[in-house]
Design an enzyme around this catalytic site. Sequence first.
Site, PDB file in Angstrom:
ATOM      1  N   GLU A   6      -3.772 -17.814  32.641  1.00 16.41           N
ATOM      2  CA  GLU A   6      -2.474 -17.476  32.028  1.00 16.41           C
ATOM      3  C   GLU A   6      -1.804 -18.732  31.468  1.00 16.41           C
ATOM      4  OE1 GLU A   6      -0.010 -15.143  34.642  1.00 16.41           O
ATOM      5  OE2 GLU A   6      -1.667 -13.900  35.318  1.00 16.41           O
ATOM      6  N   GLU A  23      -1.815 -12.947  43.119  1.00 15.40           N
ATOM      7  CA  GLU A  23      -0.672 -13.639  43.750  1.00 15.40           C
ATOM      8  C   GLU A  23      -0.427 -13.203  45.195  1.00 15.40           C
ATOM      9  OE1 GLU A  23       2.561 -13.154  40.960  1.00 15.40           O
ATOM     10  OE2 GLU A  23       1.364 -13.959  39.314  1.00 15.40           O
TER      11      GLU A  23
HETATM   12  O1  G3I Z   1       8.123  -1.230  29.748  1.00 12.28           O
HETATM   13  C1  G3I Z   1       9.492  -1.480  30.008  1.00 12.28           C
HETATM   14  C2  G3I Z   1      10.343  -0.754  29.051  1.00 12.28           C
HETATM   15  O2  G3I Z   1      10.165   0.627  29.239  1.00 12.28           O
HETATM   16  C3  G3I Z   1      11.792  -1.149  29.262  1.00 12.28           C
HETATM   17  O3  G3I Z   1      12.599  -0.542  28.348  1.00 12.28           O
HETATM   18  C4  G3I Z   1      11.930  -2.675  29.154  1.00 12.28           C
HETATM   19  C5  G3I Z   1      13.348  -3.127  29.425  1.00 12.28           C
HETATM   20  O4  G3I Z   1      13.376  -4.435  29.948  1.00 12.28           O
HETATM   21  O5  G3I Z   1      11.106  -3.268  30.096  1.00 12.28           O
HETATM   22  C6  G3I Z   1       9.750  -2.977  29.910  1.00 12.28           C
HETATM   23  O6  G3I Z   1       9.020  -3.584  30.917  1.00 12.28           O
HETATM   24  C7  G3I Z   1       8.899  -4.991  30.874  1.00 12.28           C
HETATM   25  C8  G3I Z   1       7.424  -5.340  30.775  1.00 12.28           C
HETATM   26  O7  G3I Z   1       7.264  -6.751  30.902  1.00 12.28           O
HETATM   27  C9  G3I Z   1       6.802  -4.879  29.473  1.00 12.28           C
HETATM   28  O8  G3I Z   1       7.411  -5.471  28.394  1.00 12.28           O
HETATM   29  C10 G3I Z   1       9.506  -5.556  32.152  1.00 12.28           C
HETATM   30  O9  G3I Z   1      10.918  -5.357  32.139  1.00 12.28           O
HETATM   31  C11 G3I Z   1       9.194  -7.024  32.271  1.00 12.28           C
HETATM   32  O10 G3I Z   1       9.618  -7.496  33.547  1.00 12.28           O
HETATM   33  C12 G3I Z   1       7.713  -7.235  32.142  1.00 12.28           C
HETATM   34  O11 G3I Z   1       7.454  -8.625  32.225  1.00 12.28           O
HETATM   35  C13 G3I Z   1       6.113  -8.994  32.509  1.00 12.28           C
HETATM   36  C14 G3I Z   1       6.038  -9.706  33.849  1.00 12.28           C
HETATM   37  O12 G3I Z   1       4.701 -10.113  34.083  1.00 12.28           O
HETATM   38  C15 G3I Z   1       6.517  -8.801  34.988  1.00 12.28           C
HETATM   39  O13 G3I Z   1       6.278  -9.365  36.208  1.00 12.28           O
HETATM   40  C16 G3I Z   1       5.642  -9.939  31.401  1.00 12.28           C
HETATM   41  O14 G3I Z   1       5.604  -9.240  30.161  1.00 12.28           O
HETATM   42  C17 G3I Z   1       4.254 -10.474  31.743  1.00 12.28           C
HETATM   43  O15 G3I Z   1       3.907 -11.505  30.850  1.00 12.28           O
HETATM   44  C18 G3I Z   1       4.263 -11.061  33.149  1.00 12.28           C
HETATM   45  O16 G3I Z   1       2.955 -11.486  33.442  1.00 12.28           O
HETATM   46  C19 G3I Z   1       2.751 -12.119  34.722  1.00 12.28           C
HETATM   47  C20 G3I Z   1       1.336 -11.813  35.145  1.00 12.28           C
HETATM   48  O17 G3I Z   1       1.119 -10.437  35.129  1.00 12.28           O
HETATM   49  C21 G3I Z   1       1.050 -12.400  36.531  1.00 12.28           C
HETATM   50  N1  G3I Z   1       1.371 -13.817  36.590  1.00 12.28           N
HETATM   51  C22 G3I Z   1       2.691 -14.197  36.095  1.00 12.28           C
HETATM   52  C23 G3I Z   1       2.902 -13.654  34.691  1.00 12.28           C
HETATM   53  C24 G3I Z   1       4.208 -14.134  34.129  1.00 12.28           C
HETATM   54  O18 G3I Z   1       5.279 -13.628  34.837  1.00 12.28           O
END
Ligand code: G3I
Length: 373
Positions: free
Chosen positions: A262, A157
Amino acid sequence: MLNRRFMILSTLLAASLAVAAQSPATLKDAYKGAFHVGVAINFAQITGADAVGDALIARQFDSISPENALKWVIVHPRQGTYSFDLADKYVAFGEKNHMFIVGHNLVWHNQVPAWVFQDEQGKQVTREVLLQRMHEHIATVVGRYKGRIQSWDVVNEALADDGTLRKSKWLEIIGEDYLVKAYQWAHEADPQAELNYNDYALEVPAKRAGAIALIKKLQAAGIPIAVVGNQAHVRLDWPSAEQEERTVKELASAGVKVAITELDVDVLPGVAPGSAEVSLHMAQDPKLNPYPNGLPEAVQKDLAREYALLFGVYLKNRAVMSRVTVWGLTDADSWRNNWPVEGRTDDCLLFDRNDQPKPAFFAVIEEAGKAQK
Ligand code: G3I
């Protein structure tokens, strides 16, 4: 005696034929020879806590991507501290199941801890320091899985919606050549690994033009970039088959293979077509959550139609396609749930909230069958 043996054998044969006839086809078999069919897997699936999910993944898919396990914040949370526990398990899962293993991702503007861009006093680091940190991270992570992770999303990105370079910390502190450097160092760390550029909404012409220009710049700098990944976070009514086909063909004309990295099909209102801008937040509103208890039949059909349309395009263009990966196993797992509005479930994938195949799953399988006729 012989007769009795013959009867037992024929009963067993009939029973196994009946089982084979009933067992549904799998995505990986349906698209064998065309492209890999992959899925992004989450922490519960990596650690074995979701055993039902793991069985489904192993049965249906021949490629995996780590939804979060290889991101900077997870593997390299503090300076000098790497944490490979989840990533090791992720790679072991793929190897056990003989899968095409994807590394996602090395350089992104999201999920990078603040320390990366700061010195001990909290001041922004210099270009030299950030280049050194990026180099060390890439060499360590790619080097650890050399020969085991087949394909790396090196930069993720890097583009804004208008196709210009996104104003990330990487660009601000290092300058444009952060891209070439990242690819050079990934290639040095594992010369056999496939190098990808990955972004969303490449169906939008201006952004696609930016991606093609970026790939040409990398090629001109001698980078053996192999794949452009279009994330394909799409919608029920977008893109059309024509838009998706044009996207695939134009990207491939830059001299790279195309991967859909994705895929999911948003069924809820509120988000601009193709967007995966995770910083977006919207207030709760019943109008933005029309199907809290699951999709009505008519919408299931629309979803199935859009998935079939997309897989039809990918199959038709199989000569330039390397992989189609869905971003999550079931509707209970999707990153879209709670984004950008809290409290929603977006039934956007091929398996429902209870791990069951949806009409969209069967439509995708059927699409592969159509092509063989
Ligand atoms: O690991 C922490 C945990 O310790 C904490 O307690 C919890 C509380 O919210 O958060 C956890 O982290 C989260 C992580 O996913 C793991 O579950 C983050 O808050 C959350 O923001 C994160 O979201 C991910 C997102 O990328 C972040 O940008 C999504 O799972 C994931 O599917 C998403 O994937 C992205 C690709 O990498 C790039 N393209 C877009 C795609 C969708 O957004």
